[in-house]
Motif scaffolding. Structure first.
Motif, PDB file in Angstrom:
ATOM      1  N   LYS A  69       0.917  -1.496   0.411  1.00  0.00           N
ATOM      2  CA  LYS A  69      -0.411   0.032  -0.312  1.00  0.00           C
ATOM      3  C   LYS A  69       0.683   1.309  -0.229  1.00  0.00           C
ATOM      4  O   LYS A  69       1.757   1.003  -0.147  1.00  0.00           O
ATOM      5  N   TYR A  71       1.501   5.301   1.346  1.00  0.00           N
ATOM      6  CA  TYR A  71       1.031   5.868   2.861  1.00  0.00           C
ATOM      7  C   TYR A  71       0.886   7.510   2.078  1.00  0.00           C
ATOM      8  O   TYR A  71       2.249   7.837   1.808  1.00  0.00           O
ATOM      9  N   ILE A  82       4.074   5.965  12.068  1.00  0.00           N
ATOM     10  CA  ILE A  82       2.742   5.876  11.137  1.00  0.00           C
ATOM     11  C   ILE A  82       2.997   4.194  10.924  1.00  0.00           C
ATOM     12  O   ILE A  82       2.143   3.921  11.051  1.00  0.00           O
ATOM     13  N   SER A  85       0.629   3.107  13.443  1.00  0.00           N
ATOM     14  CA  SER A  85      -1.151   3.565  13.046  1.00  0.00           C
ATOM     15  C   SER A  85      -1.317   2.033  12.000  1.00  0.00           C
ATOM     16  O   SER A  85      -2.104   1.759  11.472  1.00  0.00           O
ATOM     17  N   GLN A  86       0.068   1.931  11.202  1.00  0.00           N
ATOM     18  CA  GLN A  86      -0.665   1.069  10.084  1.00  0.00           C
ATOM     19  C   GLN A  86       0.049  -0.229  10.830  1.00  0.00           C
ATOM     20  O   GLN A  86       0.110  -1.299   9.401  1.00  0.00           O
ATOM     21  N   LYS A  87      -0.132  -0.934  11.862  1.00  0.00           N
ATOM     22  CA  LYS A  87       0.669  -1.837  12.235  1.00  0.00           C
ATOM     23  C   LYS A  87       1.948  -2.671  11.205  1.00  0.00           C
ATOM     24  O   LYS A  87       1.205  -3.602  10.475  1.00  0.00           O
ATOM     25  N   THR A  88       2.517  -1.505  10.847  1.00  0.00           N
ATOM     26  CA  THR A  88       4.137  -2.264   9.936  1.00  0.00           C
ATOM     27  C   THR A  88       5.035  -2.818  10.900  1.00  0.00           C
ATOM     28  O   THR A  88       5.427  -2.950  12.014  1.00  0.00           O
ATOM     29  N   LEU A 118       4.062   0.656   2.449  1.00  0.00           N
ATOM     30  CA  LEU A 118       4.106   0.094   3.850  1.00  0.00           C
ATOM     31  C   LEU A 118       3.855  -1.294   2.938  1.00  0.00           C
ATOM     32  O   LEU A 118       3.489  -1.510   2.015  1.00  0.00           O
TER      33      LEU A 118
END
Length: 303
Positions: A69, A71, A82, A85-88, A118
């Protein structure tokens, strides 16, 4: 009495005809029997072939996964925020590694509008059929225990280095080998209060920043001119603040120990260059500052 010169034609008995018919019938019936046997074998082979074809078609599909993805960075973002929040997977370090060409050499300098990828994969990790991917998984299986053990040793080493600067009280300096570059209460027009409300420590971007003592994280995030900051309440009711961080490794409500890494130094917010701005306060907010060096020394930390 039969006439002379004439002979009777011998008639075929019913039994002979029966054998002939049976023999003829047997010959006739043998052909369909052979044909039926071949057809039956073909019917059995057909599903097997179809099944093989189905497996062959479905095999590549197992290696197909969703594409990474994108971002778009907005004001107030930083890599750790980031990644959280994006669970990387791999945290901000993995996010930075995958987007170094976009971010540049300094991970603390990300700007609104930047496009970050991401979930990017390492080169060569493209989808492959399960039959090809299986051997690599089998080879890597024995390694995780040893690889996971190594970070634990590194963490222990970090904690030990922090503890070595305390006197058993559980307190430590916010950075290793601390060097103060701007003293507390230094005067100047650069600060809205007219003086420096904390002490600045020399710290290149990416230097480990540690909690000075046991406590609970009150806040961790963006704070205007302070950039990325962490505020911790300690057991004696005092608060410590760590500002201009490039990344955060704790969140509000989390319990920490003295010497535990809480983030990395940087130059976010109103800053002229990488360093750590450190304050000790009687409350969680700006304007309640006390001498941070005197506080550390009162807890046995040598600076």
């Amino acid at each position: 009495m039969p006439a002379k010169g004439k002979h009777r034609r011998k008639k075929t008995g019913p039994i002979s005809r029966g054998f002939l018919a049976a023999g003829t019938g047997g010959a006739v019936l043998a052909l369909p029997l052979i044909g039926a046997t071949g057809a039956h074998a073909a019917e059995q082979a057909a599903p097997a072939a179809a099944k093989s074809a189905s497996v062959a078609e479905s095999a590549p599909a197992t290696g197909v996964k969703g594409s990474p993805k994108t971002y778009s960075v907005v004001a107030g973002d930083y890599l750790a925020k980031i990644a959280s929040s994006q669970k990387t997977k791999g945290g901000w370090q993995k996010l930075y590694k995958d987007n170094r060409d976009v971010v540049g050499e300094n991970p603390s300098l990300i700007r609104p509008g930047m496009k970050l990828t991401l979930g990017a994969k390492a080169p060569g990790a493209t989808g492959k059929p399960a039959a090809e991917a299986a051997p690599s998984k089998a080879k890597s299986a024995p390694k995780p225990t040893a690889e996971k053990a190594a970070p634990a040793e590194n963490t222990a080493a970090t904690a030990d280095s922090g503890a070595s600067q305390s006197t058993g009280s559980g307190y430590a300096a916010p950075v290793e080998s601390p060097t103060v570059t701007t003293q507390y209460r230094a005067s100047g027009a650069s600060w809205s209060s007219g003086y420096h409300t904390g002490s600045d420590f020399q710290a290149a971007s990416g230097t480990s920043v540690r909690s000075i003592g046991p406590g609970t994280v009150v806040s961790a995030g963006w704070s205007g001119s302070y950039g990325n900051e962490v505020v911790i309440q300690h057991s004696d009711g005092m608060y410590s603040q760590y500002a201009h961080l490039s990344s955060l490794e704790v969140s509000a409500g989390q319990t920490v120990t003295g010497g535990q890494q809480i983030g990395l130094s940087g130059s976010t917010g109103n800053s002229t260059g990488p360093h750590l701005h450190f304050e000790v306060r009687t409350g969680p907010s700006y304007g309640s500052d006390v001498d941070p060096i005197a506080y550390l020394r009162s807890h046995g930390v040598s600076i």
